[in-house]
Design an enzyme around this catalytic site. Structure first.
Site, PDB file in Angstrom:
ATOM      1  N   PHE A  13       0.865  -1.187   0.000  1.00 54.82           N
ATOM      2  CA  PHE A  13       0.000   0.000   0.000  1.00 54.82           C
ATOM      3  C   PHE A  13       0.897   1.230   0.000  1.00 54.82           C
ATOM      4  N   LEU A  45       1.265   4.998   0.084  1.00 54.81           N
ATOM      5  CA  LEU A  45       0.711   6.336   0.317  1.00 54.81           C
ATOM      6  C   LEU A  45       1.850   7.324   0.612  1.00 54.81           C
ATOM      7  N   THR A  46       2.726   6.945   1.559  1.00 56.12           N
ATOM      8  CA  THR A  46       3.785   7.851   2.026  1.00 56.12           C
ATOM      9  C   THR A  46       4.829   8.105   0.932  1.00 56.12           C
ATOM     10  N   PRO A  70       8.664  10.383  -0.030  1.00 55.24           N
ATOM     11  CA  PRO A  70       9.839  10.932   0.656  1.00 55.24           C
ATOM     12  C   PRO A  70       9.582  12.315   1.262  1.00 55.24           C
ATOM     13  N   THR A 115       5.746  -1.071   3.493  1.00 59.65           N
ATOM     14  CA  THR A 115       5.830  -2.454   3.968  1.00 59.65           C
ATOM     15  C   THR A 115       5.520  -3.419   2.821  1.00 59.65           C
ATOM     16  N   ARG A 153      -5.525   0.752  11.417  1.00 61.77           N
ATOM     17  CA  ARG A 153      -5.249   1.415  12.707  1.00 61.77           C
ATOM     18  C   ARG A 153      -5.972   0.678  13.845  1.00 61.77           C
ATOM     19  N   ARG A 177      14.956 -13.685  39.139  1.00 58.86           N
ATOM     20  CA  ARG A 177      16.222 -12.981  39.369  1.00 58.86           C
ATOM     21  C   ARG A 177      16.298 -12.501  40.815  1.00 58.86           C
ATOM     22  N   GLU A 194       0.977   4.690  10.218  1.00 56.97           N
ATOM     23  CA  GLU A 194      -0.487   4.793  10.205  1.00 56.97           C
ATOM     24  C   GLU A 194      -0.972   5.990  11.023  1.00 56.97           C
TER      25      GLU A 194
HETATM   26  P1  TGC Z   1      -8.820  15.964   6.020  1.00 57.27           P
HETATM   27  O1  TGC Z   1      -9.335  17.287   5.547  1.00 57.27           O
HETATM   28  O2  TGC Z   1      -8.848  15.655   7.454  1.00 57.27           O
HETATM   29  O3  TGC Z   1      -9.568  14.809   5.222  1.00 57.27           O
HETATM   30  C1  TGC Z   1      -9.536  14.752   3.809  1.00 57.27           C
HETATM   31  C2  TGC Z   1     -10.646  13.837   3.358  1.00 57.27           C
HETATM   32  O4  TGC Z   1     -10.468  12.534   3.905  1.00 57.27           O
HETATM   33  C3  TGC Z   1     -11.601  12.202   4.742  1.00 57.27           C
HETATM   34  N1  TGC Z   1     -11.077  11.506   5.924  1.00 57.27           N
HETATM   35  C4  TGC Z   1     -11.406  10.262   6.243  1.00 57.27           C
HETATM   36  N2  TGC Z   1     -12.215   9.372   5.642  1.00 57.27           N
HETATM   37  C5  TGC Z   1     -12.332   8.164   6.208  1.00 57.27           C
HETATM   38  N3  TGC Z   1     -11.645   7.821   7.332  1.00 57.27           N
HETATM   39  C6  TGC Z   1     -10.823   8.674   7.935  1.00 57.27           C
HETATM   40  N4  TGC Z   1     -10.127   8.304   9.014  1.00 57.27           N
HETATM   41  C7  TGC Z   1     -10.669   9.962   7.398  1.00 57.27           C
HETATM   42  N5  TGC Z   1      -9.934  11.052   7.730  1.00 57.27           N
HETATM   43  C8  TGC Z   1     -10.198  11.987   6.828  1.00 57.27           C
HETATM   44  C9  TGC Z   1     -12.228  13.530   5.100  1.00 57.27           C
HETATM   45  O5  TGC Z   1     -13.580  13.368   5.417  1.00 57.27           O
HETATM   46  C10 TGC Z   1     -12.023  14.281   3.829  1.00 57.27           C
HETATM   47  O6  TGC Z   1     -12.974  13.797   2.899  1.00 57.27           O
HETATM   48  P2  TGC Z   1     -13.562  14.751   1.741  1.00 57.27           P
HETATM   49  O7  TGC Z   1     -14.507  13.880   1.010  1.00 57.27           O
HETATM   50  O8  TGC Z   1     -14.193  15.921   2.456  1.00 57.27           O
HETATM   51  O9  TGC Z   1     -12.388  15.203   0.914  1.00 57.27           O
HETATM   52  O10 TGC Z   1      -7.356  15.821   5.426  1.00 57.27           O
HETATM   53  P3  TGC Z   1      -6.030  16.492   5.856  1.00 57.27           P
HETATM   54  O11 TGC Z   1      -5.167  16.604   4.654  1.00 57.27           O
HETATM   55  O12 TGC Z   1      -6.279  17.732   6.656  1.00 57.27           O
HETATM   56  O13 TGC Z   1      -5.503  15.301   6.767  1.00 57.27           O
HETATM   57  C11 TGC Z   1      -4.891  15.548   7.907  1.00 57.27           C
HETATM   58  C12 TGC Z   1      -4.557  14.238   8.658  1.00 57.27           C
HETATM   59  C13 TGC Z   1      -3.438  14.539   9.584  1.00 57.27           C
HETATM   60  C14 TGC Z   1      -5.751  13.798   9.440  1.00 57.27           C
HETATM   61  C15 TGC Z   1      -4.176  13.087   7.742  1.00 57.27           C
HETATM   62  O14 TGC Z   1      -3.445  13.495   6.687  1.00 57.27           O
HETATM   63  C16 TGC Z   1      -3.491  11.923   8.423  1.00 57.27           C
HETATM   64  O15 TGC Z   1      -4.149  11.064   9.028  1.00 57.27           O
HETATM   65  N6  TGC Z   1      -2.139  11.789   8.325  1.00 57.27           N
HETATM   66  C17 TGC Z   1      -1.435  10.599   8.750  1.00 57.27           C
HETATM   67  C18 TGC Z   1      -0.948   9.856   7.532  1.00 57.27           C
HETATM   68  C19 TGC Z   1      -1.008   8.379   7.700  1.00 57.27           C
HETATM   69  O16 TGC Z   1      -1.690   7.833   8.531  1.00 57.27           O
HETATM   70  N7  TGC Z   1      -0.265   7.695   6.843  1.00 57.27           N
HETATM   71  C20 TGC Z   1      -0.290   6.258   6.886  1.00 57.27           C
HETATM   72  C21 TGC Z   1       0.464   5.694   5.711  1.00 57.27           C
HETATM   73  S1  TGC Z   1       0.157   3.967   5.486  1.00 57.27           S
HETATM   74  C22 TGC Z   1       1.035   3.249   6.716  1.00 57.27           C
HETATM   75  O17 TGC Z   1       1.639   3.837   7.530  1.00 57.27           O
HETATM   76  C23 TGC Z   1       1.014   1.781   6.720  1.00 57.27           C
HETATM   77  S2  TGC Z   1       2.068   1.078   7.870  1.00 57.27           S
HETATM   78  C24 TGC Z   1       1.534  -0.463   7.652  1.00 57.27           C
HETATM   79  C25 TGC Z   1       2.117  -1.453   8.549  1.00 57.27           C
HETATM   80  O18 TGC Z   1       3.247  -1.918   8.255  1.00 57.27           O
HETATM   81  O19 TGC Z   1       1.419  -1.880   9.510  1.00 57.27           O
HETATM   82  P1  FAD Z   2       6.740  13.391   9.221  1.00 58.17           P
HETATM   83  O1  FAD Z   2       5.421  13.611   8.581  1.00 58.17           O
HETATM   84  O2  FAD Z   2       7.909  14.085   8.632  1.00 58.17           O
HETATM   85  O3  FAD Z   2       6.623  13.764  10.763  1.00 58.17           O
HETATM   86  C1  FAD Z   2       7.767  13.859  11.612  1.00 58.17           C
HETATM   87  C2  FAD Z   2       7.306  14.279  13.009  1.00 58.17           C
HETATM   88  O4  FAD Z   2       6.665  15.550  12.939  1.00 58.17           O
HETATM   89  C3  FAD Z   2       6.288  13.312  13.619  1.00 58.17           C
HETATM   90  O5  FAD Z   2       6.535  13.182  14.990  1.00 58.17           O
HETATM   91  C4  FAD Z   2       4.952  14.007  13.395  1.00 58.17           C
HETATM   92  O6  FAD Z   2       3.982  13.681  14.374  1.00 58.17           O
HETATM   93  C5  FAD Z   2       5.357  15.465  13.502  1.00 58.17           C
HETATM   94  N1  FAD Z   2       4.437  16.328  12.740  1.00 58.17           N
HETATM   95  C6  FAD Z   2       4.179  16.332  11.415  1.00 58.17           C
HETATM   96  N2  FAD Z   2       3.265  17.248  11.111  1.00 58.17           N
HETATM   97  C7  FAD Z   2       2.902  17.840  12.273  1.00 58.17           C
HETATM   98  C8  FAD Z   2       1.974  18.863  12.628  1.00 58.17           C
HETATM   99  N3  FAD Z   2       1.201  19.457  11.726  1.00 58.17           N
HETATM  100  N4  FAD Z   2       1.886  19.219  13.931  1.00 58.17           N
HETATM  101  C9  FAD Z   2       2.648  18.598  14.877  1.00 58.17           C
HETATM  102  N5  FAD Z   2       3.542  17.624  14.604  1.00 58.17           N
HETATM  103  C10 FAD Z   2       3.660  17.263  13.315  1.00 58.17           C
HETATM  104  N6  FAD Z   2       3.571   4.273   4.650  1.00 58.17           N
HETATM  105  C11 FAD Z   2       2.792   3.754   3.653  1.00 58.17           C
HETATM  106  O7  FAD Z   2       2.188   4.487   2.886  1.00 58.17           O
HETATM  107  N7  FAD Z   2       2.675   2.402   3.504  1.00 58.17           N
HETATM  108  C12 FAD Z   2       3.333   1.529   4.293  1.00 58.17           C
HETATM  109  O8  FAD Z   2       3.188   0.310   4.125  1.00 58.17           O
HETATM  110  C13 FAD Z   2       4.168   2.033   5.328  1.00 58.17           C
HETATM  111  N8  FAD Z   2       4.901   1.191   6.107  1.00 58.17           N
HETATM  112  C14 FAD Z   2       5.827   1.694   6.981  1.00 58.17           C
HETATM  113  C15 FAD Z   2       6.710   0.834   7.630  1.00 58.17           C
HETATM  114  C16 FAD Z   2       7.697   1.347   8.464  1.00 58.17           C
HETATM  115  C17 FAD Z   2       8.691   0.434   9.088  1.00 58.17           C
HETATM  116  C18 FAD Z   2       7.757   2.747   8.708  1.00 58.17           C
HETATM  117  C19 FAD Z   2       8.789   3.313   9.632  1.00 58.17           C
HETATM  118  C20 FAD Z   2       6.882   3.591   8.081  1.00 58.17           C
HETATM  119  C21 FAD Z   2       5.921   3.091   7.182  1.00 58.17           C
HETATM  120  N9  FAD Z   2       5.079   3.952   6.462  1.00 58.17           N
HETATM  121  C22 FAD Z   2       4.262   3.447   5.470  1.00 58.17           C
HETATM  122  C23 FAD Z   2       5.227   5.394   6.569  1.00 58.17           C
HETATM  123  C24 FAD Z   2       4.552   5.988   7.806  1.00 58.17           C
HETATM  124  O9  FAD Z   2       3.179   6.007   7.635  1.00 58.17           O
HETATM  125  C25 FAD Z   2       5.114   7.406   8.003  1.00 58.17           C
HETATM  126  O10 FAD Z   2       6.432   7.260   8.454  1.00 58.17           O
HETATM  127  C26 FAD Z   2       4.281   8.210   8.990  1.00 58.17           C
HETATM  128  O11 FAD Z   2       3.017   8.502   8.442  1.00 58.17           O
HETATM  129  C27 FAD Z   2       4.969   9.526   9.380  1.00 58.17           C
HETATM  130  O12 FAD Z   2       5.390  10.232   8.260  1.00 58.17           O
HETATM  131  P2  FAD Z   2       6.914  10.752   8.160  1.00 58.17           P
HETATM  132  O13 FAD Z   2       7.808   9.614   8.499  1.00 58.17           O
HETATM  133  O14 FAD Z   2       7.092  11.382   6.838  1.00 58.17           O
HETATM  134  O15 FAD Z   2       7.062  11.808   9.308  1.00 58.17           O
END
Ligand code: TGC
Ligand code: FAD
Length: 433
Positions: A171, A173-174, A176, A209, A291, A316, A412
């Site tokens: 998947f 999404l993220t 650089p 991942t 999540r 221990r 996430e």
């Molecule tokens: P925002 O304005 O909040 O939302 C944009 C649009 O998205 C909708 N939405 C959601 N829909 C369903 N479920 C949710 N949880 C949703 N959150 C938001 C929202 O309703 C809106 O829809 P529409 O139709 O009005 O456009 O967007 P924003 O750009 O302000 O977002 C801010 C923020 C911080 C909430 C968001 O960007 C965020 O959650 N950032 C974190 C990024 C993240 O979680 N990345 C994960 C990458 S994947 C990963 O890490 C996999 S690791 C896998 C593993 O190995 O286990």
């Molecule tokens: P940044 O966005 O640069 O954030 C750095 C720090 O700043 C964080 O502490 C954050 O909380 C803080 N920060 C950022 N913005 C703000 C703000 N507005 N206010 C306050 N604090 C803020 N992604 C995928 O898409 N798919 C995957 O399968 C996946 N697997 C992963 C596996 C591993 C092992 C790791 C380490 C990461 C993976 N990721 C994946 C990416 C992961 O989702 C991101 O690392 C995570 O979302 C954080 O983004 P970043 O590393 O760019 O940190």
């Protein structure tokens, strides 16, 4: 006479009522004492009887997951972690056990409850977060995206094979330059000017991942400025268009494989774009499920830390031959950790039940993802101290959990990002930028 008889009747009625009340009170007390007696075998592994909230089928599924994880995953985790090696067969084994895409109904999936799925992730992460990561990415993020947003043809083509672990998904999404803020992504899709019905994807994803071993890549990219989801099949990519190098020398999650995705005009047929979802709603909908799984999983990792720290503290001996467990500071560390693991799991069951009833909103998931990741990391780090210098030896497992839980807190949605999601819901004011 008549009045006297009435008085006698009233007196006798009052006596009867009083006796009834006393009896009820007595039997109530007896009942309470009985309950206390049966609960007096306080079980630190299930202090608030979470088990009583589960269906029989869910208990059976948890036991199966526990057996698989302890017999198949635990014996290989140390070598995998040392060598930074993920065995792809693990996904096939999980497929055979019915763990992949387990909440999906049909398409060769088990169709179990959200709570059952949570119990599976808890058992897998009890061994290692990296194994739960492989499970989450395959199930919630890759299969989940196809199931929720793909056409019927895509579902039939990919889901049954993915449920068997024969096709591996990732998947993307993220990027650089855009992690917490995926809305600013730079990866683009454009219509192929030379071939009708084809898109071309260009850009880079990182920290993905399973990307180095993925057969199918779910890629989120901007088409005419709008985020769309694409299914990229590695086997269809001409040489030089798709590269997925592994990211080596990680300090955590080493039993999981992580990589980049570089795309240079990767061709994707238009049928492989998810037709009806646009914007961040697509990827975030998949992330809600992943999540939720992490909230359960991190509790499994914490429970393993508790179990190991308790055993170590009992065996221990320091100062006059006393076990470490005799000392109050050690007991407090264990009491704090057991309390948060218990509360965290109960919250997961409640959110799982609400999810099953369609009563969930994303902030509920942010709350348990943030809380359980944060508390498990804090407690694992604290319990690590009980092992003294031995904590540094990987055979004690605790250092591995601590390193992994940092990653769980980061991906996430990093915990502070979930604080902002909750803060926005509480105040109505957006604080991201
Ligand atoms: P925002 O304005 O909040 O939302 C944009 C649009 O998205 C909708 N939405 C959601 N829909 C369903 N479920 C949710 N949880 C949703 N959150 C938001 C929202 O309703 C809106 O829809 P529409 O139709 O009005 O456009 O967007 P924003 O750009 O302000 O977002 C801010 C923020 C911080 C909430 C968001 O960007 C965020 O959650 N950032 C974190 C990024 C993240 O979680 N990345 C994960 C990458 S994947 C990963 O890490 C996999 S690791 C896998 C593993 O190995 O286990
Ligand atoms: P940044 O966005 O640069 O954030 C750095 C720090 O700043 C964080 O502490 C954050 O909380 C803080 N920060 C950022 N913005 C703000 C703000 N507005 N206010 C306050 N604090 C803020 N992604 C995928 O898409 N798919 C995957 O399968 C996946 N697997 C992963 C596996 C591993 C092992 C790791 C380490 C990461 C993976 N990721 C994946 C990416 C992961 O989702 C991101 O690392 C995570 O979302 C954080 O983004 P970043 O590393 O760019 O940190």
């Amino acid at each position: 006479m008549h009045i006297n008889m009435l008085r006698i009747a009233i007196r006798s009625h009052l006596r009867l009522a009083s006796n009834l009340r006393q009896n009820r009170h007595r039997s109530g007390n007896q009942l309470l004492r009985g309950q206390f007696r049966s609960a007096s075998t306080f079980d630190y592994k299930d202090p608030l009887l979470l088990r009583n909230l589960l269906e029989d089928e869910e208990i059976a599924i948890a036991e199966t997951a526990q057996e698989y994880s302890s017999q198949k995953l635990l014996p290989r985790v140390l070598a995998a972690y040392r060598d930074e090696d993920f065995d792809k067969n693990i996904l096939k084994e999980m497929g055979e056990a019915g763990f992949l895409g387990a909440t999906i109904t049909g398409y060769g999936c088990a169709g179990v409850s959200d709570v059952a799925m949570g119990l599976i992730t808890r058992e897998v992460e009890r061994v290692d977060s990296g194994y739960r990561s492989a499970l989450s990415v395959q199930s919630s993020l890759s299969m989940g995206a196809i199931h929720d947003f793909g056409t019927e043809e895509l579902k039939e083509q990919f889901l049954p094979e993915m449920a068997r672990g024969a096709i591996v998904g990732c998947f993307g999404l993220t990027e650089p330059n855009h992690g917490s803020d995926p809305g600013s992504m730079e990866t683009i899709a454009r219509v192929d000017p030379n071939r009708e019905g084809m898109y071309l994807l260009s850009g880079s994803k990182t920290w993905i991942t399973n990307s180095p071993i993925a057969d199918v890549l779910i890629v989120w990219a901007k088409l005419d400025g709008k985020i769309r989801g694409f299914l990229v099949e590695r086997s269809r990519c001409p040489p030089g268009t798709l590269e997925t190098p592994a990211i080596k020398n990680k300090t955590g999650l080493r039993a999981s494989i992580t990589g980049m995705v570089h795309m240079d005009n990767v061709p994707v047929p238009k049928e492989f774009m998810f037709p009806d979802v646009e914007g961040l709603r697509g990827p975030f909908a998949c992330l809600n499920n992943a999540r939720y799984g992490i909230a359960w999983g991190t509790m499994g990792a914490l429970e393993d830390c508790i179990e190991r720290a308790r055993e170590y503290a009992l065996s221990r001996k320091q100062f006059k031959g006393n076990p470490l467990a005799k000392y109050q500071l050690i007991q407090k560390k264990l009491a704090d950790a057991v309390t948060d693991a218990t509360f965290g799991l109960l919250a997961c069951v409640q959110v799982g039940r609400l999810k099953g009833q369609g009563l969930i909103v994303p902030e509920m998931i942010s709350m348990i993802k943030r809380q359980n990741c944060d508390r498990s990391l804090v407690h694992a780090r604290c319990l690590q101290e009980i092992f003294g210098g031995n904590a540094v030896a990987d055979e004690y497992h605790i250092g591995r959990h601590v390193a992994n839980l940092f990653v769980a807190q980061t991906y996430e949605g990093q915990s502070d990002i979930h604080s902002l999601i909750l803060g926005r819901a509480i105040t109505g004011v957006q604080a991201f930028c």
